[in-house]
Scaffold this motif. Structure first.
Motif, PDB file in Angstrom:
ATOM      1  N   MET A   1       0.822  -1.212   0.000  1.00  0.00           N
ATOM      2  CA  MET A   1       0.000   0.000   0.000  1.00  0.00           C
ATOM      3  C   MET A   1       0.856   1.262   0.000  1.00  0.00           C
ATOM      4  N   ARG A   2       1.995   1.185   0.672  1.00  0.00           N
ATOM      5  CA  ARG A   2       2.835   2.360   0.749  1.00  0.00           C
ATOM      6  C   ARG A   2       4.252   1.994   0.397  1.00  0.00           C
ATOM      7  N   TRP A  21       3.607   7.317   1.432  1.00  0.00           N
ATOM      8  CA  TRP A  21       2.522   7.072   0.486  1.00  0.00           C
ATOM      9  C   TRP A  21       3.072   6.978  -0.935  1.00  0.00           C
ATOM     10  N   THR A  25      -1.491   5.638  -4.283  1.00  0.00           N
ATOM     11  CA  THR A  25      -2.287   5.876  -3.078  1.00  0.00           C
ATOM     12  C   THR A  25      -2.632   7.351  -2.944  1.00  0.00           C
ATOM     13  N   ARG A 208      -9.226  -4.535  -3.129  1.00  0.00           N
ATOM     14  CA  ARG A 208      -7.818  -4.179  -2.983  1.00  0.00           C
ATOM     15  C   ARG A 208      -7.460  -4.217  -1.497  1.00  0.00           C
ATOM     16  N   GLY A 210      -4.882  -3.413   1.692  1.00  0.00           N
ATOM     17  CA  GLY A 210      -3.808  -2.545   2.142  1.00  0.00           C
ATOM     18  C   GLY A 210      -3.719  -2.575   3.655  1.00  0.00           C
ATOM     19  N   SER A 212      -1.562  -0.463   7.202  1.00  0.00           N
ATOM     20  CA  SER A 212      -0.652   0.578   7.676  1.00  0.00           C
ATOM     21  C   SER A 212      -0.420   0.394   9.165  1.00  0.00           C
TER      22      SER A 212
END
Length: 260
Positions: A1-2, A21, A25, A208, A210, A212
């Motif tokens: 994601m990042r 990021w 994103t 999708r 992701g 964090s």
């Protein structure tokens, strides 16, 4: 994601533990945060911040795509920003020019910008992007360095959802909707919370995934960080409308003041 964006040749920047990021994103960020950009959410936020800024200038740590900073500037408050992701700052720059809202690319725990501010603010849980306690303390110190005497540092942060964790459970759902499934997993020893997202991508049934990482902190811990930085707690409320903060509050808006 990042992931980490490319740096221009010769550019030097201190990078903290914050995850960065990607361009993809950043480009879809505004579309996925329409609720947070709605008048119902932004109106009270801007009222609160503009009232604290008064006739002075405001500095937003982790300004992102300008969800708050751009409309605050449109209200007549001079705003500057610090942003770690060049891709997020590039999206902001499509909305407003550098002369109107200058943004420094760098680490909110260390980057300095010119000027003195009556308000420094950090919204939407973003201090938790700093994954170490020392870095969070440095964020408070950096805010204090930028504040004029009598100025305020404001943080919006969720309360850790630990009371929703029965023995043996490590995950807490925070959103179950048609287009998004979200849950947090918690490491209570390291105070690390990982947010997992499954977002519907288009209408073909695909999702999708992701995630964090975040370091959560209790309000009392933040108050101690503020004292280390020479700031004093002035006010703590449950939301931007000023509702009282209680043991049942899911988040808090905290305001610390730099003594005159």
């Amino acid at each position: 994601m990042r992931g980490q964006p490319l740096l221009a040749p010769g550019k030097v920047r201190r990078v903290t533990s914050s995850e960065l990021w990607t361009r993809a994103t950043a480009d879809r960020y505004d579309a996925e945060e329409t609720e947070m950009s709605s008048a119902a959410v932004l109106g009270p936020t801007l009222d609160f911040l503009a009232g604290l800024a008064g006739d002075g200038a405001a500095l937003e740590f982790a300004i992102g795509t300008g969800r708050v900073g751009v409309p605050l500037r449109e209200r007549g408050v001079p705003v500057a920003g610090i942003e770690l992701s060049e891709h997020m700052a590039a999206v902001l720059r499509r909305k407003i020019g550098e002369d109107a809202l200058p943004v420094a690319i760098g680490d909110m725990a260390a980057t300095a910008v010119p000027g003195e501010f009556t308000l420094v603010y950090l919204v939407y849980n973003t201090i938790s992007n700093l994954l170490g306690q020392d870095e969070q303390v440095e964020c408070f110190r950096n805010a204090a360095r930028h504040l004029a005497p009598g100025g305020r540092f404001v943080i919006e942060l969720g309360v850790p959802p630990l009371r929703f964790l029965p023995p043996g459970q490590v995950a807490v759902p925070f959103d179950v909707s048609e287009r998004h499934l979200g849950f947090d997993t918690v490491d209570v020893l390291e105070q690390i919370l990982v947010s997992h997202h499954f977002t519907r991508d288009g209408d073909d049934g695909r999702y999708r995934r992701g995630s964090s990482r975040h370091r959560y902190a209790w309000p009392a811990e933040l108050d101690l960080m503020a004292r280390i930085a020479g700031l004093e707690l002035e006010r703590r409320v449950a939301d931007w409308d000023g509702a009282p903060f209680t043991q049942d509050s899911a988040k808090h808006i905290s305001v610390w003041r730099k003594p005159n």
